[in-house]
Motif scaffolding. Structure first.
Motif, PDB file in Angstrom:
ATOM      1  N   GLN A  57       0.825  -1.202   0.000  1.00  0.00           N
ATOM      2  CA  GLN A  57       0.000   0.000   0.000  1.00  0.00           C
ATOM      3  C   GLN A  57       0.862   1.257   0.000  1.00  0.00           C
ATOM      4  O   GLN A  57       0.544   2.245  -0.683  1.00  0.00           O
ATOM      5  N   ALA A  58       1.953   1.229   0.761  1.00  0.00           N
ATOM      6  CA  ALA A  58       2.859   2.378   0.780  1.00  0.00           C
ATOM      7  C   ALA A  58       3.507   2.587  -0.587  1.00  0.00           C
ATOM      8  O   ALA A  58       3.661   3.725  -1.049  1.00  0.00           O
ATOM      9  N   ILE A  59       3.880   1.484  -1.242  1.00  0.00           N
ATOM     10  CA  ILE A  59       4.463   1.592  -2.583  1.00  0.00           C
ATOM     11  C   ILE A  59       3.457   2.195  -3.550  1.00  0.00           C
ATOM     12  O   ILE A  59       3.795   3.067  -4.369  1.00  0.00           O
ATOM     13  N   ASP A  60       2.201   1.743  -3.462  1.00  0.00           N
ATOM     14  CA  ASP A  60       1.152   2.316  -4.321  1.00  0.00           C
ATOM     15  C   ASP A  60       0.983   3.811  -4.065  1.00  0.00           C
ATOM     16  O   ASP A  60       0.781   4.598  -5.000  1.00  0.00           O
ATOM     17  N   SER A  61       1.071   4.204  -2.789  1.00  0.00           N
ATOM     18  CA  SER A  61       0.934   5.629  -2.460  1.00  0.00           C
ATOM     19  C   SER A  61       2.080   6.439  -3.045  1.00  0.00           C
ATOM     20  O   SER A  61       1.877   7.545  -3.567  1.00  0.00           O
ATOM     21  N   VAL A  62       3.297   5.887  -2.967  1.00  0.00           N
ATOM     22  CA  VAL A  62       4.457   6.585  -3.535  1.00  0.00           C
ATOM     23  C   VAL A  62       4.276   6.779  -5.035  1.00  0.00           C
ATOM     24  O   VAL A  62       4.519   7.871  -5.577  1.00  0.00           O
ATOM     25  N   GLU A  63       3.843   5.713  -5.723  1.00  0.00           N
ATOM     26  CA  GLU A  63       3.635   5.821  -7.166  1.00  0.00           C
ATOM     27  C   GLU A  63       2.515   6.808  -7.485  1.00  0.00           C
ATOM     28  O   GLU A  63       2.587   7.551  -8.474  1.00  0.00           O
ATOM     29  N   THR A  64       1.468   6.799  -6.664  1.00  0.00           N
ATOM     30  CA  THR A  64       0.362   7.733  -6.882  1.00  0.00           C
ATOM     31  C   THR A  64       0.830   9.172  -6.756  1.00  0.00           C
ATOM     32  O   THR A  64       0.487  10.039  -7.587  1.00  0.00           O
ATOM     33  N   TYR A  65       1.639   9.447  -5.729  1.00  0.00           N
ATOM     34  CA  TYR A  65       2.119  10.816  -5.534  1.00  0.00           C
ATOM     35  C   TYR A  65       3.112  11.212  -6.628  1.00  0.00           C
ATOM     36  O   TYR A  65       3.188  12.391  -7.002  1.00  0.00           O
ATOM     37  N   ARG A  66       3.878  10.252  -7.132  1.00  0.00           N
ATOM     38  CA  ARG A  66       4.770  10.564  -8.255  1.00  0.00           C
ATOM     39  C   ARG A  66       3.958  10.983  -9.474  1.00  0.00           C
ATOM     40  O   ARG A  66       4.284  11.965 -10.158  1.00  0.00           O
ATOM     41  N   ASP A  67       2.892  10.235  -9.743  1.00  0.00           N
ATOM     42  CA  ASP A  67       2.019  10.606 -10.864  1.00  0.00           C
ATOM     43  C   ASP A  67       1.344  11.948 -10.598  1.00  0.00           C
ATOM     44  O   ASP A  67       1.144  12.755 -11.523  1.00  0.00           O
ATOM     45  N   PHE A  68       0.975  12.167  -9.331  1.00  0.00           N
ATOM     46  CA  PHE A  68       0.317  13.420  -8.968  1.00  0.00           C
ATOM     47  C   PHE A  68       1.247  14.603  -9.212  1.00  0.00           C
ATOM     48  O   PHE A  68       0.844  15.657  -9.732  1.00  0.00           O
ATOM     49  N   ILE A  69       2.522  14.435  -8.833  1.00  0.00           N
ATOM     50  CA  ILE A  69       3.492  15.503  -9.059  1.00  0.00           C
ATOM     51  C   ILE A  69       3.656  15.771 -10.553  1.00  0.00           C
ATOM     52  O   ILE A  69       3.725  16.926 -10.995  1.00  0.00           O
ATOM     53  N   SER A  70       3.704  14.697 -11.349  1.00  0.00           N
ATOM     54  CA  SER A  70       3.824  14.876 -12.804  1.00  0.00           C
ATOM     55  C   SER A  70       2.604  15.594 -13.368  1.00  0.00           C
ATOM     56  O   SER A  70       2.731  16.493 -14.222  1.00  0.00           O
ATOM     57  N   SER A  71       1.418  15.214 -12.882  1.00  0.00           N
ATOM     58  CA  SER A  71       0.199  15.867 -13.371  1.00  0.00           C
ATOM     59  C   SER A  71       0.144  17.330 -12.935  1.00  0.00           C
ATOM     60  O   SER A  71      -0.340  18.192 -13.679  1.00  0.00           O
ATOM     61  N   LEU A  72       0.650  17.624 -11.724  1.00  0.00           N
ATOM     62  CA  LEU A  72       0.703  19.017 -11.288  1.00  0.00           C
ATOM     63  C   LEU A  72       1.684  19.830 -12.136  1.00  0.00           C
ATOM     64  O   LEU A  72       1.451  21.014 -12.408  1.00  0.00           O
ATOM     65  N   GLY A  73       2.779  19.178 -12.558  1.00  0.00           N
ATOM     66  CA  GLY A  73       3.694  19.854 -13.468  1.00  0.00           C
ATOM     67  C   GLY A  73       3.025  20.186 -14.795  1.00  0.00           C
ATOM     68  O   GLY A  73       3.189  21.286 -15.334  1.00  0.00           O
ATOM     69  N   ASP A  74       2.248  19.215 -15.301  1.00  0.00           N
ATOM     70  CA  ASP A  74       1.501  19.485 -16.541  1.00  0.00           C
ATOM     71  C   ASP A  74       0.450  20.569 -16.317  1.00  0.00           C
ATOM     72  O   ASP A  74       0.224  21.411 -17.202  1.00  0.00           O
ATOM     73  N   LEU A  75      -0.192  20.531 -15.139  1.00  0.00           N
ATOM     74  CA  LEU A  75      -1.186  21.557 -14.832  1.00  0.00           C
ATOM     75  C   LEU A  75      -0.541  22.936 -14.783  1.00  0.00           C
ATOM     76  O   LEU A  75      -1.110  23.918 -15.289  1.00  0.00           O
ATOM     77  N   TYR A  76       0.637  23.014 -14.188  1.00  0.00           N
ATOM     78  CA  TYR A  76       1.340  24.300 -14.126  1.00  0.00           C
ATOM     79  C   TYR A  76       1.641  24.815 -15.533  1.00  0.00           C
ATOM     80  O   TYR A  76       1.423  25.997 -15.842  1.00  0.00           O
ATOM     81  N   GLN A  77       2.129  23.911 -16.381  1.00  0.00           N
ATOM     82  CA  GLN A  77       2.429  24.323 -17.753  1.00  0.00           C
ATOM     83  C   GLN A  77       1.163  24.783 -18.466  1.00  0.00           C
ATOM     84  O   GLN A  77       1.189  25.762 -19.235  1.00  0.00           O
ATOM     85  N   SER A  78       0.035  24.092 -18.210  1.00  0.00           N
ATOM     86  CA  SER A  78      -1.224  24.487 -18.837  1.00  0.00           C
ATOM     87  C   SER A  78      -1.685  25.851 -18.348  1.00  0.00           C
ATOM     88  O   SER A  78      -2.162  26.682 -19.135  1.00  0.00           O
ATOM     89  N   VAL A  79      -1.552  26.080 -17.040  1.00  0.00           N
ATOM     90  CA  VAL A  79      -1.960  27.373 -16.485  1.00  0.00           C
ATOM     91  C   VAL A  79      -1.097  28.499 -17.050  1.00  0.00           C
ATOM     92  O   VAL A  79      -1.597  29.566 -17.428  1.00  0.00           O
ATOM     93  N   ILE A  80       0.220  28.249 -17.107  1.00  0.00           N
ATOM     94  CA  ILE A  80       1.124  29.263 -17.657  1.00  0.00           C
ATOM     95  C   ILE A  80       0.813  29.510 -19.134  1.00  0.00           C
ATOM     96  O   ILE A  80       0.777  30.664 -19.601  1.00  0.00           O
ATOM     97  N   SER A  81       0.557  28.426 -19.882  1.00  0.00           N
ATOM     98  CA  SER A  81       0.220  28.589 -21.294  1.00  0.00           C
ATOM     99  C   SER A  81      -1.083  29.350 -21.464  1.00  0.00           C
ATOM    100  O   SER A  81      -1.211  30.200 -22.357  1.00  0.00           O
ATOM    101  N   ASN A  82      -2.040  29.065 -20.587  1.00  0.00           N
ATOM    102  CA  ASN A  82      -3.315  29.771 -20.659  1.00  0.00           C
ATOM    103  C   ASN A  82      -3.140  31.257 -20.360  1.00  0.00           C
ATOM    104  O   ASN A  82      -3.736  32.114 -21.020  1.00  0.00           O
ATOM    105  N   LYS A  83      -2.301  31.565 -19.356  1.00  0.00           N
ATOM    106  CA  LYS A  83      -2.032  32.972 -19.054  1.00  0.00           C
ATOM    107  C   LYS A  83      -1.343  33.655 -20.229  1.00  0.00           C
ATOM    108  O   LYS A  83      -1.671  34.795 -20.584  1.00  0.00           O
ATOM    109  N   LEU A  84      -0.394  32.940 -20.841  1.00  0.00           N
ATOM    110  CA  LEU A  84       0.294  33.505 -21.994  1.00  0.00           C
ATOM    111  C   LEU A  84      -0.678  33.737 -23.151  1.00  0.00           C
ATOM    112  O   LEU A  84      -0.608  34.772 -23.840  1.00  0.00           O
ATOM    113  N   ASN A  85      -1.583  32.787 -23.343  1.00  0.00           N
ATOM    114  CA  ASN A  85      -2.576  32.940 -24.406  1.00  0.00           C
ATOM    115  C   ASN A  85      -3.478  34.149 -24.152  1.00  0.00           C
ATOM    116  O   ASN A  85      -3.856  34.862 -25.089  1.00  0.00           O
ATOM    117  N   GLN A  86      -3.831  34.347 -22.879  1.00  0.00           N
ATOM    118  CA  GLN A  86      -4.662  35.496 -22.546  1.00  0.00           C
ATOM    119  C   GLN A  86      -3.940  36.812 -22.825  1.00  0.00           C
ATOM    120  O   GLN A  86      -4.526  37.772 -23.331  1.00  0.00           O
TER     121      GLN A  86
END
Length: 380
Positions: free
Chosen positions: A289-318
């Protein structure tokens, strides 16, 4: 502003400037210490971790079902001359950078020099070694420092014999206080069962603290997600990178632990009773279960990185959209101003009484028409 938000705001400077420098210095120190082993015979007593100011300390819990004797800061001679009274003895040693004292204890209890070398080599992965006279287990103990808001990593080693359990720690302070309180209270089965059950209880406590550390990571990541959605500042992206590296260190501690717990559960280790294996199986489930949590948070961090890039791109587009609107509005106005800025004498509007008003009406009208087109097309 709540306390967690304030900590996160204060994190980047420390994590991005101070901590990497400290980590770099620490890694260099570890390599310097490890280099001392090069060329030495196997089983040399050399501590490979960071030098600590922790004093050498030995604590003893000697207990049976109805009795408990607790001693703190005892001498090496006392533990070597423990009476054979049938009690279960748990010896906890802090400050293993005192390598000569660790060597003296290992020699007194018949611990092989190679095992002693593994105890002092704190940079290795979790492992298990079943010898003829004892069972050796080494794993990583994680703690979350709420003051510095970072993860502390420490190797803890277990040596289990028929009537003795020895734990070796790098520094004072651990996650075992709950187990000590259970021993003091005398409730449940911890004082009724053998030392293999105590080993299970200690390992289970270490694994449970993985979840405490991971929960802290989850809280921080959720806070960062909210900050990215509303602000999307660069420091959030830098902080994500730092947390990702921190999570990689946790993953290196958790993944090999699965193999260690699996061997405790399945292998025919004579010092682990069949009755205790049932509890160890539960620890194995927690490890997965701990290993699954670590992998989940790794994916979460990657998705947050993509979210940050999307937010920055959206601001740039605006921003680009706003600049484009202004450009489209002023292009025809610039053209009209250029036309009426020519130096010909026979332009009719120059001699007209209402020429100036006509000029401004044309500019304003063109701007209004352009804005109307943008509104109609829903481009703004």
């Amino acid at each position: 502003m709540d306390k967690l938000t304030k900590k996160i705001i204060d994190l980047p400077k420390r994590l991005l400037v101070e901590e990497p420098l400290n980590l770099y210095s620490g890694i260099r120190g570890m390599f310097r210490e490890s280099s001392k082993i090069a060329g030495l015979p196997p089983g040399s007593a050399v501590y490979t971790g960071f030098r600590k100011d922790t004093p050498f300390n030995i604590d003893l819990f000697s207990y049976s079902e109805n009795t408990l004797e607790e001693k703190n800061n005892i001498s090496i001679e006392e533990i070597i001359n423990l009476p054979k009274d049938g009690n279960f003895n748990w010896i906890n040693i802090e400050g293993i950078h005192h390598a000569e004292k660790v060597k003296e204890i290992c020699e007194a209890f018949g611990i092989h020099p190679l095992t002693m070398e593994d105890i002092l080599s704190v940079g290795q992965r979790p492992q298990i070694d079943d010898t003829e006279n004892y069972l050796f287990v080494a794993l990583k103990m994680l703690q979350f420092d709420s003051k510095k808001n970072k993860t502390l990593n420490e190797q803890v080693s277990f040596v289990l014999t028929k009537d003795l359990l020895i734990t070796f720690q790098e520094r004072k302070g651990d996650t075992f206080e709950a187990v000590r309180n259970r021993l003091r209270a005398g409730k449940g089965r911890i004082r009724k069962e053998g030392l293999d059950y105590l080993l299970y209880a200690l390992v289970d406590t270490v694994v449970d603290h993985y979840f405490i550390v991971l929960e802290k990571f989850g809280d921080i990541l959720e806070e960062i997600e909210e900050r990215i959605m509303f602000q999307g500042q660069k420091r959030d992206f830098d902080l994500l990178y730092t947390l990702k590296r921190e999570l990689i260190h946790i993953r290196r501690s958790v993944w090999p632990l699965r193999e260690v717990i699996s061997k405790l559960e399945r292998d025919e280790i004579k010092l682990i009773r069949k009755h205790t294996r049932l509890y160890i199986r539960d620890v194995y489930d927690h490890t997965i279960q701990a290993i699954d949590s670590v992998e989940t948070y790794r994916d979460f961090i990657s998705s947050l990185g993509d979210l940050y890039q999307s937010v920055i791109s959206n601001k740039l587009n605006q921003v680009m959209k706003t600049l484009t609107i202004f450009s489209v509005i002023f292009i025809p106005l610039t053209f009209i101003a250029g036309v009426y800025g020519i130096n010909f004498e026979n332009v009719p509007e120059f001699q007209w009484e209402y020429g100036y008003a006509y000029f401004w009406s044309l500019l304003i009208g063109m701007a209004v028409i352009t804005l109307g087109i943008f509104k109609y097309k829903k481009w703004m």
